[in-house]
Design a protein around this motif. Structure first.
Motif, PDB file in Angstrom:
ATOM      1  N   LYS A  26      34.446 -12.873  13.799  1.00 43.57           N
ATOM      2  CA  LYS A  26      33.397 -13.821  14.184  1.00 43.57           C
ATOM      3  C   LYS A  26      33.256 -14.942  13.154  1.00 43.57           C
ATOM      4  O   LYS A  26      32.819 -16.038  13.505  1.00 43.57           O
ATOM      5  N   GLU A  27      33.600 -14.660  11.919  1.00 43.08           N
ATOM      6  CA  GLU A  27      33.520 -15.696  10.891  1.00 43.08           C
ATOM      7  C   GLU A  27      34.658 -16.700  10.990  1.00 43.08           C
ATOM      8  O   GLU A  27      34.572 -17.777  10.399  1.00 43.08           O
ATOM      9  N   LEU A  28      35.707 -16.347  11.725  1.00 41.50           N
ATOM     10  CA  LEU A  28      36.844 -17.243  11.891  1.00 41.50           C
ATOM     11  C   LEU A  28      36.736 -17.967  13.228  1.00 41.50           C
ATOM     12  O   LEU A  28      36.346 -17.379  14.229  1.00 41.50           O
ATOM     13  N   ASN A  29      37.082 -19.213  13.228  1.00 42.50           N
ATOM     14  CA  ASN A  29      37.111 -20.004  14.452  1.00 42.50           C
ATOM     15  C   ASN A  29      38.550 -20.007  14.972  1.00 42.50           C
ATOM     16  O   ASN A  29      39.331 -20.911  14.672  1.00 42.50           O
ATOM     17  N   LEU A  30      38.889 -18.960  15.729  1.00 45.34           N
ATOM     18  CA  LEU A  30      40.258 -18.829  16.217  1.00 45.34           C
ATOM     19  C   LEU A  30      40.560 -19.794  17.346  1.00 45.34           C
ATOM     20  O   LEU A  30      41.721 -20.161  17.543  1.00 45.34           O
ATOM     21  N   GLY A  31      39.535 -20.191  18.083  1.00 46.08           N
ATOM     22  CA  GLY A  31      39.745 -21.165  19.145  1.00 46.08           C
ATOM     23  C   GLY A  31      40.620 -20.608  20.259  1.00 46.08           C
ATOM     24  O   GLY A  31      40.520 -19.424  20.636  1.00 46.08           O
ATOM     25  N   PRO A  32      41.529 -21.408  20.790  1.00 46.01           N
ATOM     26  CA  PRO A  32      42.386 -20.925  21.890  1.00 46.01           C
ATOM     27  C   PRO A  32      43.461 -19.943  21.450  1.00 46.01           C
ATOM     28  O   PRO A  32      44.156 -19.379  22.295  1.00 46.01           O
ATOM     29  N   HIS A  33      43.607 -19.716  20.141  1.00 41.84           N
ATOM     30  CA  HIS A  33      44.644 -18.815  19.634  1.00 41.84           C
ATOM     31  C   HIS A  33      44.102 -17.422  19.341  1.00 41.84           C
ATOM     32  O   HIS A  33      44.770 -16.642  18.658  1.00 41.84           O
ATOM     33  N   LYS A  34      42.926 -17.084  19.856  1.00 45.51           N
ATOM     34  CA  LYS A  34      42.351 -15.780  19.513  1.00 45.51           C
ATOM     35  C   LYS A  34      43.126 -14.627  20.135  1.00 45.51           C
ATOM     36  O   LYS A  34      43.076 -13.497  19.639  1.00 45.51           O
ATOM     37  N   TYR A  35      43.837 -14.878  21.237  1.00 46.68           N
ATOM     38  CA  TYR A  35      44.617 -13.804  21.848  1.00 46.68           C
ATOM     39  C   TYR A  35      45.758 -13.357  20.935  1.00 46.68           C
ATOM     40  O   TYR A  35      46.241 -12.221  21.061  1.00 46.68           O
ATOM     41  N   GLU A  36      46.187 -14.232  20.015  1.00 52.90           N
ATOM     42  CA  GLU A  36      47.290 -13.883  19.132  1.00 52.90           C
ATOM     43  C   GLU A  36      46.896 -12.812  18.119  1.00 52.90           C
ATOM     44  O   GLU A  36      47.770 -12.192  17.507  1.00 52.90           O
ATOM     45  N   PHE A  37      45.608 -12.586  17.940  1.00 52.19           N
ATOM     46  CA  PHE A  37      45.193 -11.501  17.038  1.00 52.19           C
ATOM     47  C   PHE A  37      45.689 -10.160  17.567  1.00 52.19           C
ATOM     48  O   PHE A  37      46.171  -9.312  16.798  1.00 52.19           O
ATOM     49  N   SER A  38      45.574  -9.938  18.874  1.00 52.56           N
ATOM     50  CA  SER A  38      46.028  -8.674  19.459  1.00 52.56           C
ATOM     51  C   SER A  38      47.529  -8.506  19.307  1.00 52.56           C
ATOM     52  O   SER A  38      48.015  -7.414  18.963  1.00 52.56           O
ATOM     53  N   SER A  39      48.283  -9.565  19.547  1.00 52.42           N
ATOM     54  CA  SER A  39      49.742  -9.463  19.429  1.00 52.42           C
ATOM     55  C   SER A  39      50.167  -9.196  17.989  1.00 52.42           C
ATOM     56  O   SER A  39      51.085  -8.397  17.738  1.00 52.42           O
ATOM     57  N   LEU A  40      49.483  -9.817  17.024  1.00 53.72           N
ATOM     58  CA  LEU A  40      49.821  -9.563  15.619  1.00 53.72           C
ATOM     59  C   LEU A  40      49.474  -8.139  15.207  1.00 53.72           C
ATOM     60  O   LEU A  40      50.221  -7.495  14.458  1.00 53.72           O
ATOM     61  N   ALA A  41      48.327  -7.628  15.672  1.00 55.74           N
ATOM     62  CA  ALA A  41      47.931  -6.257  15.327  1.00 55.74           C
ATOM     63  C   ALA A  41      48.916  -5.243  15.894  1.00 55.74           C
ATOM     64  O   ALA A  41      49.310  -4.284  15.215  1.00 55.74           O
ATOM     65  N   VAL A  42      49.347  -5.441  17.138  1.00 56.76           N
ATOM     66  CA  VAL A  42      50.313  -4.519  17.748  1.00 56.76           C
ATOM     67  C   VAL A  42      51.655  -4.602  17.026  1.00 56.76           C
ATOM     68  O   VAL A  42      52.310  -3.577  16.773  1.00 56.76           O
ATOM     69  N   SER A  43      52.090  -5.802  16.663  1.00 60.47           N
ATOM     70  CA  SER A  43      53.371  -5.957  15.962  1.00 60.47           C
ATOM     71  C   SER A  43      53.354  -5.264  14.608  1.00 60.47           C
ATOM     72  O   SER A  43      54.339  -4.622  14.217  1.00 60.47           O
ATOM     73  N   LEU A  44      52.232  -5.367  13.892  1.00 62.35           N
ATOM     74  CA  LEU A  44      52.139  -4.690  12.590  1.00 62.35           C
ATOM     75  C   LEU A  44      52.110  -3.178  12.744  1.00 62.35           C
ATOM     76  O   LEU A  44      52.677  -2.454  11.924  1.00 62.35           O
TER      77      LEU A  44
END
Length: 466
Positions: free
Chosen positions: A178-196
């Motif tokens: 919530k402290e980060l303004n991910l904007g339209p790229h917020k869906y990439e958080f899920s892809s990065l978490a799964v990749s890690l």
């Protein structure tokens, strides 16, 4: 000269600066004295002419100029009092002008305007730096967080996910996002978490599935999750270079996400007949098979297992018993070591040592003791079982040996034999071998007393009746 002063008429004065205005005398006879006098007179005329030019230019120009003795024009010093420009002089610098006041008399310092001018009421401008704060109403302060760039997103998300793998608190991850303004790229958080998590352990993948489930509907929608998994499916050819089992794992992620209602139920239907990548087809087929097998279950909780300390103790004991029994049947040390690593409970490895020694005491024959010694030796050399875990497991058996001997009468003898065998193969230390309880020394003269002999003698009672 003196002759000129004598020839002057009374009442007429001639200024020394007006020498140039006098009529020129007749040319003197050619001689050396006359040439020097003519030269001096010519120089006097030049000086007088230069003085007239200086007086004329000083009244017009703001900067004074001077002439050298040769008659050349020399600019004045701007830092000298006489050479400074008169900034308050309202006269035209060009010598031109009508002589009227500036702005018709309505301008100047301390002047409000021309006489008779009426000003209209102006609305206050909020962008004016002199805008009165009391007249602008309630002040609203807002913190503007710049939008995270796509290139910096991975650098900011990776530490958050790695820390989550340590503490497992999804609420803290939600607060940080919530402290980060991910904007339209917020869906990439899920892809990065799964990749890690694909590069990590089974417990990391379980934590990632729980994180996606908790963030669904709060921070991320089903559409965002769908875009994230679609991106991972396209990146599978690169992921298998580091993780060969990435397609199967991604299929398990998709099945778990659909079961947790993170992804829509028709997610797999959108890819039917539209996938050209072989690895993506393997992942989607894996997800379809898991959903078919577990269709009666609401959640696929055991798709990753429960890693680490999240497992209940009874379940861990059951898993270790099953591991040891399979090892006694197959004799595959590498498979047993792999299964122990997958449990991810290094703090609970003493339970494996305890269960292995108890199986040796309860077994018949010497094959079990040699196999268990071989397994413990391999785990000891690889460092999977540390010295404190090994000592703790044996010590637990030493403490419970009196109770075990009730079911296994020869438990003390078997224990001594197995401890000596482990010491000879450098599995345990000498201190641990000396700590093994022994029944020697309890009988007379150091004789071994393995049991108690109860002798019953008949007793005859006589009664005398009168």
């Amino acid at each position: 000269s003196r002759e000129d002063r004598n020839n002057e008429k009374p009442g007429v004065s001639i200024s020394p600066t007006c020498v140039a205005c006098l009529p020129l005398p007749p040319p003197p006879p050619p001689s050396h004295a006359c040439s020097s006098r003519e030269k001096a007179l010519h120089e006097a005329r030049l000086k007088a002419k230069a003085k007239r030019r200086l007086r004329k230019s000083s009244s017009r120009n703001s900067t004074s100029e001077s002439f050298s003795e040769s008659g050349e024009l020399v600019p004045g010093d701007p830092h000298s009092p006489k050479g400074k420009a008169n900034t308050n002089d309202r006269k035209s610098r060009t010598g031109k002008g009508r002589g009227l006041p500036k702005k018709g008399g309505a301008g100047g310092k301390g002047v409000w305007g021309a006489a008779g001018m009426v000003y209209e009421v102006e609305e206050p401008d909020a962008r004016d730096p002199n805008y009165d704060e009391s007249s602008q109403g309630d002040t609203v302060y807002a913190t503007v967080v710049p939008e995270v760039d796509e290139k910096e997103l991975e650098k900011m998300v990776n530490p958050i996910v790695q820390e989550y793998f340590e503490h497992g608190d999804t609420k803290e991850v939600e607060m940080l996002l919530k402290e980060l303004n991910l904007g339209p790229h917020k869906y990439e958080f899920s892809s990065l978490a799964v990749s890690l998590s694909l590069e990590g352990k089974a417990s990391h993948r379980e934590l990632t599935s729980r994180l996606l489930s908790d963030l669904s509907g709060k921070m991320l929608s089903q559409r965002d999750m769908g875009r994230a998994f679609d991106k991972i499916l396209k990146e599978l050819p690169d992921l298998i270079l580091d993780t060969p089992e990435a397609p199967q794992m991604l299929g398990q992620f998709i099945a778990r996400a659909i079961a947790d209602h993170v992804l829509p139920m028709d997610f797999l239907d959108c890819y039917k007949g539209k996938v050209d990548c072989e690895h993506a087809r393997v992942a989607l087929d894996r997800a379809a098979v898991l959903l078919t097998m577990k269709r009666e279950m609401v959640r696929l909780d055991n798709v990753w297992g429960v890693g680490g300390g999240l497992r209940p103790v009874k379940h861990l004991i059951k898993e270790m018993n099953l591991l040891l029994k399979e090892y006694l049947i197959s004799g595959d040390v590498a498979e047993a070591e792999h299964c122990l690593r997958d449990l991810e409970v290094p703090h609970f490895h003493h339970e494996l040592v305890y269960e292995a020694v108890v199986m040796v005491l309860e077994s018949k024959g010497e094959s079990a003791s040699h196999m268990m010694m071989k397994l413990l030796q391999s785990l000891w050399k690889t460092g999977l079982i540390t010295v404190d875990q090994m000592n703790r497991g044996f010590q637990r058996v030493f403490d419970e040996l009196p109770e075990i001997s009730l079911d296994v009468p020869h438990a003390h003898a078997i224990m001594e034999t197995f401890v000596d065998l482990c010491y000879q193969e450098a599995v345990i230390t000498k201190q641990l071998r000396d700590a093994c309880p022994s029944r020697r020394g309890r009988g007379a003269a150091g004789e071994e007393d393995d049991g108690c002999l109860l002798v019953l003698t008949p007793c005859f009672c006589f009664s005398v009746f009168p």
